[in-house]
Design a protein around this motif. Structure first.
Motif, short mmCIF file in Angstrom:
data_model
loop_
_atom_site.label_atom_id
_atom_site.label_comp_id
_atom_site.label_asym_id
_atom_site.label_seq_id
_atom_site.Cartn_x
_atom_site.Cartn_y
_atom_site.Cartn_z
N THR A 41 46.47 30.72 29.87
CA THR A 41 45.84 31.91 29.31
C THR A 41 44.61 32.26 30.15
O THR A 41 43.95 31.39 30.69
N TYR A 42 44.34 33.54 30.23
CA TYR A 42 43.21 33.99 31.03
C TYR A 42 42.55 35.19 30.37
O TYR A 42 43.23 36.12 29.93
N ARG A 162 44.02 41.49 34.26
CA ARG A 162 44.65 40.21 34.60
C ARG A 162 45.48 40.40 35.86
O ARG A 162 46.36 41.25 35.91
N THR A 164 47.14 37.82 39.09
CA THR A 164 47.26 36.54 39.78
C THR A 164 47.22 36.76 41.28
O THR A 164 47.34 37.89 41.77
N PHE A 214 43.95 33.13 39.10
CA PHE A 214 43.72 34.44 38.50
C PHE A 214 42.56 35.09 39.24
O PHE A 214 41.47 34.53 39.32
N GLU A 216 39.54 37.61 39.91
CA GLU A 216 38.53 38.29 39.12
C GLU A 216 38.16 39.61 39.77
O GLU A 216 38.49 39.86 40.94
#
Length: 264
Positions: A41-42, A162, A164, A214, A216
């Motif tokens: 989860t992110y 979100r 990746t 992930f 940012e």
């Protein structure tokens, strides 16, 4: 003897032709066994200089209106039936705060958008008598920059907060065959202004556990060129063409000798 020589040449050709694929494939060891990656989860965290969109909507328009900042050109049209009021955005200052209507300064650095929604909701409870408003917050500047050995370098954004490392590379058209998959750099500035460089090996499953898996907001992804690209950069276009032509001629000559040896 001729048959054995032919099989040997065929096997050598297959080995040579398969080698580059191993160098440019992701997760080569994943073909050998079943691998399961646990769900990760992110939640994006708000940083200084982020730009936020915050809207407050309720069944009490007069009560919620005072908590929404409208752009000047639409402010006078709010009561118009056909108007679509545009909300102003909030710039997070260097200390990690925003100035919110009525509530004043709110420290938002390090919070997720969901956490900030709950914080504002809690502070607005005394001002609503019928039902609590719906608060929606978005990070508007969630963009990443992808540079180096990719097909379409540039700045890319996501609307779901979100992204990746693989999604970022996909937006850039993926790596070229000259990109090093074992040494991808991610440059990041954290909420405290510290600049960090992460190194990712996309050929290893440990990439899923990296803090840079992930991406940012405002991350910079740099795909380093491999040795082939570095060597070719030492030569001009004419030299590269001559070397390529010579390589083709050598390959053809080798093939001709091999065929001659087999047919003798």
């Amino acid at each position: 003897m001729k048959k054995n020589s032919f099989l040997f040449i065929l096997l050598a050709g297959l080995i040579v032709s398969c080698s580059p694929a191993k160098n440019i494939a992701y997760f080569p060891q994943f073909d050998k066994e079943v691998n399961r990656v646990s769900e990760i989860t992110y939640d994006a965290r708000i940083k200084p200089k982020d730009v936020l969109s915050i809207s407050v909507v309720s069944s009490e328009p007069e009560a919620s209106r005072r908590y929404n900042l409208f752009t000047p050109q639409t402010l006078e049209l709010i009561n118009s039936l056909y108007s679509q009021p545009s909300l102003q955005s909030y710039l997070v200052d260097n200390e990690g705060s925003i100035s919110f209507p009525v509530l004043g300064a709110l420290e938002v650095k390090g919070l997720s958008t969901k956490e900030l929604e709950l914080l504002i909701e809690e502070k607005l409870k005394p001002y609503f008598t019928q039902e609590m408003p719906i608060i929606t917050i978005r990070i508007l500047n969630y963009t990443v920059n992808v540079l180096g050995e990719v097909y379409r370098p540039g700045k890319f954004e996501t609307t779901n907060e979100r992204m990746t490392i693989f999604e970022g590379l996909a937006l850039a058209g993926d790596m070229t065959i000259y990109g090093r998959r074992d040494n991808v750099k991610v440059l990041r500035e954290n909420a405290d202004g510290e600049r960090i460089i992460y190194t990712l090996n996309l050929n290893d499953r440990s990439v899923f556990n990296s803090p840079a898996y992930f991406l940012e907001q405002n991350d910079v992804v740099y795909v380093e060129p491999n040795q082939s690209r570095a060597n070719s950069s030492k030569y001009g276009a004419a030299e590269t063409y001559r070397i390529s032509t010579l390589s083709v001629l050598i390959s053809l000559a080798t093939m001709a000798v091999s065929i001659y040896s087999i047919t003798r």
